[in-house]
Motif scaffolding. Structure first.
Motif, short mmCIF file in Angstrom:
data_model
loop_
_atom_site.label_atom_id
_atom_site.label_comp_id
_atom_site.label_asym_id
_atom_site.label_seq_id
_atom_site.Cartn_x
_atom_site.Cartn_y
_atom_site.Cartn_z
N GLY A 86 -29.10 7.01 -33.20
CA GLY A 86 -28.56 7.12 -34.55
C GLY A 86 -28.06 5.78 -35.07
O GLY A 86 -27.76 4.87 -34.27
N PRO A 87 -27.93 5.62 -36.38
CA PRO A 87 -27.55 4.33 -36.97
C PRO A 87 -26.14 3.88 -36.60
O PRO A 87 -25.87 2.69 -36.50
N SER B 275 -25.53 0.19 -34.67
CA SER B 275 -24.78 -0.94 -35.22
C SER B 275 -23.64 -1.34 -34.31
O SER B 275 -23.35 -2.52 -34.11
N THR B 276 -22.94 -0.34 -33.71
CA THR B 276 -21.82 -0.65 -32.82
C THR B 276 -22.30 -1.37 -31.56
O THR B 276 -21.71 -2.39 -31.14
N ILE B 277 -23.35 -0.86 -30.96
CA ILE B 277 -23.87 -1.48 -29.72
C ILE B 277 -24.33 -2.90 -30.00
O ILE B 277 -24.03 -3.83 -29.23
N ALA B 278 -25.08 -3.09 -31.10
CA ALA B 278 -25.56 -4.43 -31.43
C ALA B 278 -24.41 -5.39 -31.69
O ALA B 278 -24.42 -6.55 -31.27
N SER B 279 -23.37 -4.89 -32.36
CA SER B 279 -22.24 -5.75 -32.71
C SER B 279 -21.44 -6.16 -31.46
O SER B 279 -21.12 -7.34 -31.27
N LEU B 280 -21.17 -5.19 -30.57
CA LEU B 280 -20.36 -5.50 -29.40
C LEU B 280 -21.13 -6.34 -28.38
O LEU B 280 -20.57 -7.25 -27.76
N LEU B 281 -22.41 -6.05 -28.18
CA LEU B 281 -23.19 -6.82 -27.21
C LEU B 281 -23.45 -8.23 -27.68
O LEU B 281 -23.64 -9.14 -26.87
N SER B 282 -23.46 -8.43 -29.01
CA SER B 282 -23.69 -9.80 -29.51
C SER B 282 -22.52 -10.72 -29.17
O SER B 282 -22.71 -11.91 -28.98
N ARG B 283 -21.32 -10.17 -29.06
CA ARG B 283 -20.16 -10.98 -28.72
C ARG B 283 -20.03 -11.14 -27.20
O ARG B 283 -19.57 -12.18 -26.72
N GLU C 73 -15.75 0.32 -38.13
CA GLU C 73 -16.76 0.13 -39.18
C GLU C 73 -17.98 1.01 -38.96
O GLU C 73 -18.69 1.33 -39.92
N SER C 74 -18.24 1.43 -37.75
CA SER C 74 -19.44 2.22 -37.47
C SER C 74 -19.22 3.71 -37.72
O SER C 74 -20.16 4.49 -37.61
N ARG C 75 -17.98 4.12 -37.99
CA ARG C 75 -17.64 5.51 -38.30
C ARG C 75 -18.06 6.46 -37.18
O ARG C 75 -18.68 7.48 -37.41
N LEU C 76 -17.70 6.12 -35.95
CA LEU C 76 -17.98 6.97 -34.80
C LEU C 76 -16.85 7.96 -34.51
O LEU C 76 -16.95 8.76 -33.58
N ALA C 77 -15.80 7.92 -35.33
CA ALA C 77 -14.63 8.76 -35.03
C ALA C 77 -14.96 10.23 -35.06
O ALA C 77 -14.40 11.03 -34.30
N ASP C 78 -15.93 10.63 -35.94
CA ASP C 78 -16.26 12.05 -36.05
C ASP C 78 -16.81 12.60 -34.72
O ASP C 78 -16.62 13.79 -34.42
N LEU C 79 -17.49 11.74 -33.92
CA LEU C 79 -18.05 12.20 -32.66
C LEU C 79 -16.96 12.60 -31.67
O LEU C 79 -17.19 13.43 -30.78
N PHE C 80 -15.75 12.02 -31.82
CA PHE C 80 -14.70 12.24 -30.84
C PHE C 80 -13.57 13.11 -31.38
O PHE C 80 -12.61 13.37 -30.65
N ASN D 54 -38.13 -2.54 -21.95
CA ASN D 54 -37.07 -1.53 -22.03
C ASN D 54 -35.84 -2.09 -22.76
O ASN D 54 -35.58 -3.29 -22.74
N ILE D 55 -35.10 -1.19 -23.37
CA ILE D 55 -33.79 -1.60 -23.89
C ILE D 55 -32.82 -1.72 -22.72
O ILE D 55 -33.09 -1.23 -21.62
N ASP D 56 -31.67 -2.34 -22.94
CA ASP D 56 -30.69 -2.57 -21.86
C ASP D 56 -29.82 -1.32 -21.71
O ASP D 56 -28.73 -1.22 -22.27
N TYR D 57 -30.34 -0.35 -20.92
CA TYR D 57 -29.65 0.93 -20.78
C TYR D 57 -28.28 0.78 -20.15
O TYR D 57 -27.32 1.47 -20.53
N LEU D 58 -28.14 -0.12 -19.19
CA LEU D 58 -26.86 -0.26 -18.50
C LEU D 58 -25.80 -0.83 -19.44
O LEU D 58 -24.64 -0.38 -19.43
N SER D 59 -26.18 -1.80 -20.27
CA SER D 59 -25.22 -2.34 -21.23
C SER D 59 -24.85 -1.30 -22.29
O SER D 59 -23.69 -1.25 -22.74
N ILE D 60 -25.81 -0.48 -22.66
CA ILE D 60 -25.51 0.58 -23.63
C ILE D 60 -24.51 1.57 -23.04
O ILE D 60 -23.57 2.02 -23.73
#
Length: 935
Positions: free
Chosen positions: A74-75, A79-87, A102-109, A141-147
Motif C-alpha cells: 500500500g502507498p 512512503s514510510t519504508i522509503a523515507s526511513l531506509l533512505s536515512r 506523515e504516512s498516516r499509518l495510525a489507523d492501522l494501529f 528482490n526487495i529488501d525484505y529484512l529491512s522492511i
C-alpha cells in the motif's frame, strides 16, 4: 618459522535463558503474528517433509498473497519504508516520528490491527519462503529484512506512544532478523521423520556401511577400487561454528645431529677396499599362443584326417593308373575316311605279371601319399607364437678406499636427525569451524599423477573360426595387415567346353573322351548340360556319360537340359565320354557347380588369423614398452614432486585442505567457475564473460576474506581411515619430508578453519541461509567494518599477523640494561578514565609474554613498567627476553603478535639421510654462521 600443528581449547558451554533468546534480534514470526499458512508450514517442517513444504511455498510465492514489491503493502507503507531506509543509521528520533505521522499509518494501529497483521505476516512469510529456497538475497528482490525492521519499529513506536529512546530507534536498523529455528535445520535429502519412532527395533539394519563380511570363499580375492564415474552428491553438510582460544604450535629447525649407527666400513692398514653396488631390475615376458590354436586344430584333425588321407591316396592311384593303362581314340576326317573311331589299348607286360606289379605299385604309392597328406595337415594347423622381452635397468656405484697410512681406518655411517624448537602461541578468541575431511591428498595425486592413456590392444576374435566373410575386411583394416589372402568364394561354377562336334556321315556312331580339373580347395557337387543338335533324323541319338565305369551318370538327348548331383569330386577328372549317332553336329556346354571344402575355408581363416595375431603381438609389445617408459618417467616425476622444499609442501597441504574445506562449507565443487571462455570470436582467444566474472568474483572474495586461511589448523590421521583398497598405494608414497609423507598417506584429516575477526555474522548467515555477504550479495565498501584491504590480504598471505602499535621505541643503550627498550608517546598502559587515574593493569597483563617485533626480529615481552623520569605517563620501559640486537634509533616503529604460552621445547625428527663421521666436519647448526666444532 613454519607451522607444524595447532591445538585449541573450547570455551565453557553457556545456556541462554528463553528471555535472552527471544530478545535476540527481530523475529519474523513472533507470537501473535503467525498466519494459518505458516502454521501449516511449521507442521511440515517439524516432520522434515521438504518436498511438500517447498511445493506449498512455491504456490504462495507465485500467488497474489506474497509480497513482490513495496507497493503491494500500500502507498502509506511504501512512503514510510522509503523515507526511513533512505536515512538509515543516521536517523534520529524527530525524523522517525515525522515520517511515521506523515504516512498516516495510525489507523492501522487504532483498530484491531487485522490489516497490519495481514501485511506483517505476508512480508514475513515471503521472506521465510525465499530463505528456504536460499534466494532471499537476490538482486531483483526487495529488501525484505529491512522492511521487517521498519515495520517492527513503527509498531513499537505506536505501542510506546511515540516515546521510544533514540538508541532503541537506531538499534532497529542494525539488529539481526531471526527466522524460525526449524526452517534452518531442514534436510531435503532425508525422508520425513514422522515414521522413525524406535527405528532401531527394525529387523533390517539401519545402514550397510559397517556390515561385516564373511570373507572370500575362493582364491580369487582381489581388492579393486571402483573407478566408475558417478554423479556428484547433492547432499550438503551442516558445519557448525564454535568460539575457541586458538593456540598455535610453531617450530623452527635449530640443528642437525648424528643419530643411530647405520653401518661401519673397516679398511685395514695398507689395504685398498673397493665396494661396488649394482642395482639390476629385470623384467621378462614370454607369450605363447599355441595352446588355444592346437586345441581347436586337434579336434578338427580327429574328424577330418582320414578323409584327407583318403583323398590324397585316391588321387595318386588314379594318376598311376592312367600311366600304366591308357585308351586312345582316333577319328579320320576327309573324303577317304571311313567315319569310324579307332580305339587302341596299350600295355607293357603280360597280364599276370602286370597284375602283380600293378598292385605293388599301388600299395607303395598309397603309403607315400599318406605320409605326405599327414605332413600337409600338420603344417596347416600348427601355430606357435613366442615373444620374449627383457627390460633391464642397471645402476652401478663404486666406492674405493685406499688406506696407505699407518693406521687402520674405520668409517662410521650415522643416521641424521633433525632437531627442532617448538613454542605454543595464543592468537586470541576466534570463531572457528571444525571439519574432518577424507583422504586429503587424493585429488592432488589424481591431478598430477597422469595415467597412461593408450588402451591395451586386444584380439577381436578368439580363434581362426572368428574370421568370417562379414568381418574379414574390418579385421584386416584394424590390424594393419598389408597383404592378405583373397576371400575364397563359397560357391564356384566353371564350364567344360563349349564342346562342338562335327560329323560328316550319318548313321554312324562316334565316341569321344574329355578331361577337366576341379579347382583346388573345391569339390564338385552338381553338373548341368546344355545340348544343341543339328540335322536330326528319326533314329538319331546323343548321350554323355560321366563316371569311371562303376558309378556312371548318363545324360540323354531326349531333353535340351539335364542336371545331376555329383559325390563331392575333387582334382582332375578324365572319364568323360560322348556318344552320338545320325547327327550332323552337336554343341554342348557343360557347367560344373562346386562348393568350398571345410578344410580349405579353415586354411584361409588360419592364414588371416596368423597375420592378425602377429600384428597384435607387435602392437602389444609396443604398448607395453611405451607403458613401461611412461610409468618410469611418471615415477621419476612423482619422486621429484614428493621431495620438494618443505615450505612448498606446506603450501600444497594448505591449498588442498582449503579447497576441501570450501567445498564442505559451501556445498559446491567449483563446477560453476567458468567465466573465462577458451575460444571467443573474432580471433579465438580466451576472453572473460563479464557478467559471470562479476557473480563469481563476489563468491570468491567472500570465501577468501571471511576466513583466516593462513591460520588454518590441521592434523593428519593414518592411512587406515581411507578406502581399504588404496592402503597399499598410500604406503608406497615416499617422501623425505615426513609431514608431507603423512599428507600423502592420510586416510583422514582434522581441520580447524578460523573465521576472520568481525566476520562471524556473515559466516553464520551463510551457514543458515546459504547467501554470501549477509544476504546483500555485494562485497562491503571501504567504509564498512567488514571491508578487507588488499594490503591486509597480502600481509596475511606472507604470515604477517602482527598488530602495529602507537608510540615510538628508543633502542639506544639505557640505564635499565641491554634487555630493555623505551616506549615513548604512548598512553596505552595508563587509564585516564579511572577515578583517580592509574595504571591500566589489564593492558599490561595482556602484553606480558606477547611477541614484540623490532627491526624485523621477534622478542618476548617479559615486563612493562612506567618510566617515571618522563611526566604525563607516556613513557614505558619494556623488558625483553634477551639482549636487544637490532639497529639503534629513537623513533623506531613496532608491532606485537601472539602471546607465548608456556616454555619452548625441542623435539627430534628422524630423516633418511646418512652421515659419514669425520672429526674435521660437523652437521649444520642454525644460524649457520654459529656452527662450532663438536667437542
Amino acid at each position: 618459522m613454519s607451522e607444524l600443528l595447532r591445538l585449541f581449547t573450547t570455551r565453557n558451554v553457556e545456556i541462554l535463558s528463553k528471555a535472552r533468546i527471544v530478545s535476540f534480534g527481530i523475529h519474523t514470526h513472533p507470537d501473535g503474528y503467525c498466519s494459518q499458512r505458516f502454521s501449516k508450514w511449521l507442521s511440515l517442517c517439524k516432520t522434515n517433509n521438504v518436498k511438500l513444504l517447498k511445493d506449498e511455498m512455491k504456490r504462495f510465492l507465485l500467488g497474489k498473497e506474497s509480497i513482490k514489491s513495496i507497493d503491494d503493502l500500500g502507498p502509506h507503507w511504501a512512503s514510510t519504508i522509503a523515507s526511513l531506509l533512505s536515512r538509515g543509521a543516521g536517523i534520529d528520533k524527530e525524523y522517525c516520528y515525522n515520517a511515521i505521522n506523515e504516512s498516516r499509518l495510525a489507523d492501522l494501529f487504532r483498530k484491531d490491527r487485522s490489516d497490519y497483521f495481514t501485511e506483517r505476516t505476508a512480508i514475513a512469510d515471503t521472506a521465510l519462503a525465499l530463505a528456504t529456497y536460499k534466494q532471499l538475497g537476490r538482486k531483483e528482490n526487495i529488501d525484505y529484512l529491512s522492511i521487517l525492521r521498519v515495520m517492527t519499529l513503527v509498531e513499537r513506536c505506536f505501542n510506546y506512544k511515540m516515546d521510544l529512546p533514540e538508541k532503541s530507534i537506531l538499534s532497529h536498523f542494525t539488529c539481526p532478523v531471526v527466522l524460525p529455528e526449524c526452517f534452518t535445520k531442514l534436510d531435503e535429502y532425508n525422508p520425513p521423520n514422522e515414521n522413525k519412532v524406535f527405528s532401531f527395533l527394525d529387523d533390517k539394519p539401519a545402514s550397510d556401511s559397517f556390515q561385516s563380511s564373511g570373507g572370500c570363499t575362493s582364491t580369487d580375492c582381489v581388492c579393486v577400487v571402483d573407478d566408475k564415474c558417478i554423479p556428484q552428491s547433492k547432499c550438503c553438510a551442516k558445519p557448525r561454528m564454535d568460539i575457541i582460544d586458538l593456540l598455535v604450535v610453531k617450530e623452527e629447525t635449530t640443528r642437525y645431529q648424528a643419530g643411530d649407527l647405520s653401518y661401519i666400513k673397516n679398511v685395514m692398514e695398507g689395504e685398498e677396499l673397493s665396494t661396488e653396488h649394482r642395482r639390476l631390475e629385470r623384467t621378462e615376458e614370454l607369450i605363447e599362443t599355441e595352446e588355444e590354436i592346437r586345441q581347436f586344430e586337434e579336434r578338427y584333425l580327429q574328424t577330418e584326417e582320414k578323409a584327407s588321407v583318403q583323398k590324397e591316396t585316391e588321387n595318386v592311384v588314379k594318376n598311376d593308373s592312367s600311366l600304366t593303362a591308357g585308351v586312345t581314340a582316333n577319328y579320320t576326317h576327309g573324303k577317304e575316311a571311313t567315319g569310324k573311331f579307332n580305339i587302341t589299348g596299350n600295355t607293357s607286360f603280360t597280364s599276370s605279371k602286370s597284375k602283380a606289379q600293378t598292385n605293388k605299385e599301388v600299395l607303395n604309392s598309397s603309403k607315400d601319399i599318406v605320409d605326405r597328406a599327414i605332413k600337409q595337415v600338420e603344417e596347416k594347423v600348427r601355430k606357435l607364437t613366442s615373444t620374449r622381452r627383457v627390460f633391464e635397468t642397471e645402476e652401478t656405484n663404486r666406492h674405493t678406499f685406499d688406506n696407505k697410512g699407518k693406521h687402520n681406518m674405520s668409517g662410521q655411517y650415522l643416521f641424521v636427525n633433525k632437531v627442532s624448537r617448538a613454542q605454543v602461541y595464543n592468537y586470541g578468541r576466534k570463531a572457528v569451524i571444525e571439519l574432518v575431511l577424507p583422504e586429503p591428498a587424493s585429488l592432488y595425486k589424481a591431478l598430477l599423477g597422469k595415467r597412461f592413456q593408450a588402451k591395451e590392444p586386444t584380439l577381436a576374435i578368439k580363434g581362426p573360426k572368428g574370421v568370417t566373410r562379414e568381418n574379414y575386411i574390418d579385421l584386416v583394416n584394424t590390424y594393419n595387415i598389408d597383404k592378405y589372402d583373397v576371400i575364397p568364394d563359397e560357391k564356384l561354377e566353371f564350364a567344360v567346353g563349349p564342346i562342338q562336334l562335327e560329323y560328316t556321315d550319318d548313321g554312324k556312331e562316334y565316341v569321344e573322351v574329355w578331361n577337366f580339373t576341379i579347382p583346388e580347395m573345391y569339390r564338385a557337387v552338381s553338373m548341368h548340360f546344355n545340348f544343341h543338335y543339328g540335322n536330326r533324323s528319326n533314329d538319331e541319338y546323343a548321350s554323355f556319360v560321366f563316371g569311371d565305369g562303376t558309378n556312371e551318370i548318363y545324360f540323354a538327348s531326349d531333353t535340351s537340359k539335364e542336371s545331376a548331383t555329383l559325390p563331392g569330386l575333387v582334382g582332375e577328372q578324365t572319364a568323360f565320354r560322348s556318344k552320338s549317332n545320325n547327327f550332323r553336329n552337336v554343341h554342348t556346354k557343360i557347367l560344373v557347380q562346386c562348393e568350398l571344402m571345410p578344410e580349405a575355408l579353415y586354411k584361409w581363416q588360419l592364414s588371416i588369423f596368423s597375420k592378425i595375431t602377429e600384428d597384435h603381438e607387435k602392437a602389444l609389445s609396443l604398448f607395453r614398452k611405451e607403458k613401461q617408459e611412461f610409468e618410469a618417467k611418471e615415477e621419476e616425476q612423482k619422486r621429484k614432486r614428493n621431495n620438494q622444499n618443505p615450505f612448498i609442501n606446506r603450501e600444497i597441504e594448505r591449498t588442498e585442505l582449503k579447497r576441501m574445506a570450501i567445498s564442505y562449507i559451501s556445498c559446491q565443487f567449483f563446477d560453476q567457475f567458468s567465466s573465462m571462455k577458451n575460444m571467443v570470436e573474432p580471433c579465438g582467444y580466451p576472453e572473460m564473460n563479464l557478467r559471470e566474472v562479476e557473480e563469481e568474483g563476489k563468491f570468491i572474495q567472500f570465501f577468501e576474506q571471511a576466513f583466516s586461511w593462513n591460520l588454518m589448523t590441521y592434523i593428519f590421521y593414518p592411512y587406515f581411515w581411507g578406502k581399504k583398497c588404496t592402503w597399499g598405494d598410500k604406503l608406497n608414497d615416499e617422501a623425505t619430508d615426513l609431514i608431507f609423507k603423512k599428507f600423502l598417506e592420510a586416510g583422514s584429516c582434522r581441520v580447524l578453519v578460523p573465521i576472520r575477526d568481525g566476520f562471524d555474522d556473515y559466516v553464520s548467515y551463510f551457514l543458515t541461509y546459504g547467501e554470501i555477504w549477509g544476504g546483500q550479495g555485494d562485497p562491503p565498501l571501504s567504509s564498512d567494518p567488514h571491508y578487507v584491504s588488499l594490503a591486509q590480504e597480502l600481509k596475511e598471505q606472507k604470515q604477517n599477523y602482527y598488530a602495529d602499535r602507537d608510540g615510538e621505541l628508543d633502542t639506544t643503550p639505557n640505564a635499565f640494561g641491554a634487555k630493555s627498550v623505551i616506549l615513548n608517546d604512548s598512553d596505552h598502559y595508563w587509564d585516564f578514565n579511572a577515578s583517580p587515574d592509574a595504571l591500566n593493569q589489564a593492558n599490561i597483563d595482556a602484553d606480558i609474554d606477547r611477541e614484540i617485533i623490532i627491526d624485523c626480529k621477534v622478542y618476548r615481552i617479559t615486563n612493562i613498567q612506567e618510566n617515571t623520569s618522563v611526566a604525563q605517563h607516556r613513557s614505558w620501559i619494556i623488558s625483553l627476553d634477551r639482549d636487544y640486537a637490532g639497529i639503534i634509533g629513537t623513533d623506531l616503529k613496532w608491532s606485537t603478535g601472539a602471546v607465548y604460552v608456556g616454555a619452548p621445547w625441542e623435539y627430534v625428527t628422524p630423516t633418511t639421510l646418512v652421515f659419514l663421521r669425520d672429526e674435521s666436519k660437523c652437521l649444520p647448526n642454525y644460524p649457520l654462521e654459529e656452527c662450532k666444532e663438536n667437542t
